[in-house]
Design a protein around this motif. Structure first.
Motif, PDB file in Angstrom:
ATOM      1  N   LEU A   1       0.834  -1.205   0.000  1.00 42.66           N
ATOM      2  CA  LEU A   1       0.000   0.000   0.000  1.00 42.66           C
ATOM      3  C   LEU A   1       0.867   1.252   0.000  1.00 42.66           C
ATOM      4  O   LEU A   1       0.651   2.181  -0.775  1.00 42.66           O
ATOM      5  N   SER A   2       1.857   1.287   0.877  1.00 47.41           N
ATOM      6  CA  SER A   2       2.718   2.467   0.978  1.00 47.41           C
ATOM      7  C   SER A   2       3.467   2.728  -0.320  1.00 47.41           C
ATOM      8  O   SER A   2       3.623   3.876  -0.741  1.00 47.41           O
ATOM      9  N   GLN A   3       3.912   1.663  -0.961  1.00 44.80           N
ATOM     10  CA  GLN A   3       4.671   1.815  -2.214  1.00 44.80           C
ATOM     11  C   GLN A   3       3.802   2.418  -3.315  1.00 44.80           C
ATOM     12  O   GLN A   3       4.236   3.319  -4.041  1.00 44.80           O
ATOM     13  N   VAL A   4       2.569   1.947  -3.420  1.00 50.07           N
ATOM     14  CA  VAL A   4       1.661   2.469  -4.440  1.00 50.07           C
ATOM     15  C   VAL A   4       1.342   3.943  -4.192  1.00 50.07           C
ATOM     16  O   VAL A   4       1.353   4.774  -5.113  1.00 50.07           O
ATOM     17  N   ILE A   5       1.085   4.289  -2.946  1.00 47.86           N
ATOM     18  CA  ILE A   5       0.705   5.667  -2.622  1.00 47.86           C
ATOM     19  C   ILE A   5       1.890   6.616  -2.804  1.00 47.86           C
ATOM     20  O   ILE A   5       1.729   7.737  -3.309  1.00 47.86           O
ATOM     21  N   ARG A   6       3.067   6.165  -2.394  1.00 44.48           N
ATOM     22  CA  ARG A   6       4.248   7.011  -2.606  1.00 44.48           C
ATOM     23  C   ARG A   6       4.493   7.253  -4.088  1.00 44.48           C
ATOM     24  O   ARG A   6       4.861   8.357  -4.498  1.00 44.48           O
TER      25      ARG A   6
ATOM     26  N   LEU B   1       1.858   9.734  -5.224  1.00 43.15           N
ATOM     27  CA  LEU B   1       2.184  11.063  -4.715  1.00 43.15           C
ATOM     28  C   LEU B   1       3.326  11.688  -5.520  1.00 43.15           C
ATOM     29  O   LEU B   1       3.266  12.865  -5.883  1.00 43.15           O
ATOM     30  N   LYS B   2       4.356  10.904  -5.809  1.00 36.08           N
ATOM     31  CA  LYS B   2       5.490  11.412  -6.576  1.00 36.08           C
ATOM     32  C   LYS B   2       5.062  11.863  -7.962  1.00 36.08           C
ATOM     33  O   LYS B   2       5.446  12.946  -8.432  1.00 36.08           O
ATOM     34  N   ASN B   3       4.242  11.054  -8.633  1.00 30.48           N
ATOM     35  CA  ASN B   3       3.772  11.409  -9.980  1.00 30.48           C
ATOM     36  C   ASN B   3       2.932  12.684  -9.958  1.00 30.48           C
ATOM     37  O   ASN B   3       3.063  13.544 -10.841  1.00 30.48           O
ATOM     38  N   ASN B   4       2.064  12.817  -8.952  1.00 30.63           N
ATOM     39  CA  ASN B   4       1.196  13.993  -8.873  1.00 30.63           C
ATOM     40  C   ASN B   4       1.974  15.252  -8.535  1.00 30.63           C
ATOM     41  O   ASN B   4       1.634  16.344  -9.005  1.00 30.63           O
ATOM     42  N   VAL B   5       3.011  15.121  -7.703  1.00 30.46           N
ATOM     43  CA  VAL B   5       3.850  16.289  -7.387  1.00 30.46           C
ATOM     44  C   VAL B   5       4.548  16.789  -8.647  1.00 30.46           C
ATOM     45  O   VAL B   5       4.561  17.994  -8.935  1.00 30.46           O
ATOM     46  N   ILE B   6       5.123  15.871  -9.408  1.00 26.48           N
ATOM     47  CA  ILE B   6       5.779  16.245 -10.669  1.00 26.48           C
ATOM     48  C   ILE B   6       4.784  16.889 -11.625  1.00 26.48           C
ATOM     49  O   ILE B   6       5.078  17.904 -12.273  1.00 26.48           O
ATOM     50  N   LYS B   7       3.598  16.304 -11.718  1.00 26.96           N
ATOM     51  CA  LYS B   7       2.571  16.819 -12.617  1.00 26.96           C
ATOM     52  C   LYS B   7       2.130  18.231 -12.215  1.00 26.96           C
ATOM     53  O   LYS B   7       1.969  19.117 -13.055  1.00 26.96           O
ATOM     54  N   ASN B   8       1.925  18.455 -10.905  1.00 26.48           N
ATOM     55  CA  ASN B   8       1.436  19.749 -10.432  1.00 26.48           C
ATOM     56  C   ASN B   8       2.446  20.863 -10.642  1.00 26.48           C
ATOM     57  O   ASN B   8       2.066  22.001 -10.932  1.00 26.48           O
TER      58      ASN B   8
ATOM     59  N   VAL C   1       7.098   8.576   5.832  1.00 24.22           N
ATOM     60  CA  VAL C   1       8.136   7.612   6.203  1.00 24.22           C
ATOM     61  C   VAL C   1       7.517   6.361   6.832  1.00 24.22           C
ATOM     62  O   VAL C   1       7.879   5.229   6.506  1.00 24.22           O
ATOM     63  N   LEU C   2       6.556   6.568   7.744  1.00 23.29           N
ATOM     64  CA  LEU C   2       5.954   5.445   8.455  1.00 23.29           C
ATOM     65  C   LEU C   2       4.911   4.703   7.617  1.00 23.29           C
ATOM     66  O   LEU C   2       4.578   3.558   7.918  1.00 23.29           O
ATOM     67  N   GLY C   3       4.392   5.359   6.589  1.00 29.52           N
ATOM     68  CA  GLY C   3       3.441   4.705   5.693  1.00 29.52           C
ATOM     69  C   GLY C   3       2.052   4.536   6.263  1.00 29.52           C
ATOM     70  O   GLY C   3       1.390   3.525   6.012  1.00 29.52           O
ATOM     71  N   PHE C   4       1.582   5.529   7.046  1.00 33.15           N
ATOM     72  CA  PHE C   4       0.229   5.476   7.588  1.00 33.15           C
ATOM     73  C   PHE C   4      -0.763   5.991   6.537  1.00 33.15           C
ATOM     74  O   PHE C   4      -1.119   7.170   6.516  1.00 33.15           O
TER      75      PHE C   4
END
Length: 292
Positions: A101-106, A109-116, A144-147
């Motif tokens: 789950l954490s890997q997918v969300i990170r 998030l990375k893709n959306n930050v670059i896009k924005n 970091v903790l992946g919550f």
């Protein structure tokens, strides 16, 4: 006959307007509202008191509207642009049963930050990010903790596939449920116009998510003061006391106040995201399993 004020007005606008008053009083150095300034000397006296009371109530109501609007710009738009809308979260949530789950969300998030920050609207994204500066340590800790429990959806792939098939079968729409299609608004409109009981449950989630979004706005503003007080105290200046310092003016208690409000802010933020997601989930369940 419907009442003039809906639950959303009472809970989100009136409620959060009142909730913000202790924060305003504390961070403005004990400012008190002087209600006598609203007294117009109307006779009889009870009329003047009534006008004063209504003026205060509507002032709180308008304050709640302002907080809700600011929350929609700073909280909702930032979370939608970086994490994705609740409808996108639901789709992703059904695809990460057997992966991290954490890997997918990170990755999302990375893709959306670059896009924005590569679009023409990068400046508005930067401004929104800067308004969240006091909460960045908390965001970093969560990353970091992946919550990321708010991504865990109750929907199965089969239910989402059934909703997609049913939606695409409507001749006027012919829309599949995918991340790159605008599918939720038509689905939401169909449920609202054909399933009153489901709409009532969805409305409850809408009210709760709106409440937590406004609370997040109030707490984010509070974090700006708390962060400024911590920096002043570290620099050796005599800073005002934080909201939760319990009468102690030492740096550890100043840090405790900042950390405690950050924790409550994160709880409110995750609650907002969770109930926003549940709103989408209930709409999909109602669309798939409604009779007729």
């Amino acid at each position: 006959m419907k009442p003039p004020f809906a639950n959303y007005d009472i809970v989100v606008y009136f409620g959060c307007g009142l909730f913000s008053l202790p924060f305003i009083v504390h961070y403005t150095g004990g400012l008190r509202a002087n209600t006598t300034s609203f007294n117009f000397g109307i006779e009889p006296q009870f009329v003047s008191t009534l006008v004063t009371t209504l003026t205060v109530l509507f002032s709180v109501y308008i304050l709640g509207h302002i907080i809700a609007y600011v929350g929609s710009q700073l909280i909702e738009k930032l979370m939608d642009s970086f994490f994705g809308k609740a409808s996108t979260i639901v789709i992703l949530g059904t695809k990460i049963r057997n992966t991290s789950l954490s890997q997918v969300i990170r990755g999302q998030l990375k893709n959306n930050v670059i896009k924005n920050f590569s679009r023409a609207t990068w400046l508005s994204s930067l401004i929104r990010c800067l308004t969240h500066l006091p909460a960045l340590p908390s965001y970093f800790g969560i990353l970091v903790l992946g919550f990321f429990g708010f991504y865990r959806t109750r929907l199965s792939r089969e239910v989402l596939a059934a909703a997609s098939a049913k939606l695409s079968a409507i001749p006027v729409l012919d829309i599949e449920i995918r991340v790159d299609t605008v599918w939720f608004k038509p689905l939401e409109a169909i449920v609202m116009n054909n399933n009153p009981s489901a709409t009532a449950r969805m409305y409850n989630y809408l009210v709760i998510s709106g409440l937590f979004r406004s609370i997040c706005t109030i707490l984010l503003a509070s974090l700006w003061f708390e962060m400024a007080y911590v920096l002043l105290r570290i620099s050796g200046y005599d800073a005002p006391q934080g909201l939760l310092m319990l009468g102690n003016s030492s740096l550890p208690f100043q840090l405790f106040s900042y950390a405690a409000i950050s924790l409550v802010y994160l709880f409110s933020l995750f609650s907002y995201l969770k109930f926003q997601r549940r709103y989408v989930e209930d709409a999909i369940f109602a669309f798939v399993f409604a009779k007729g």
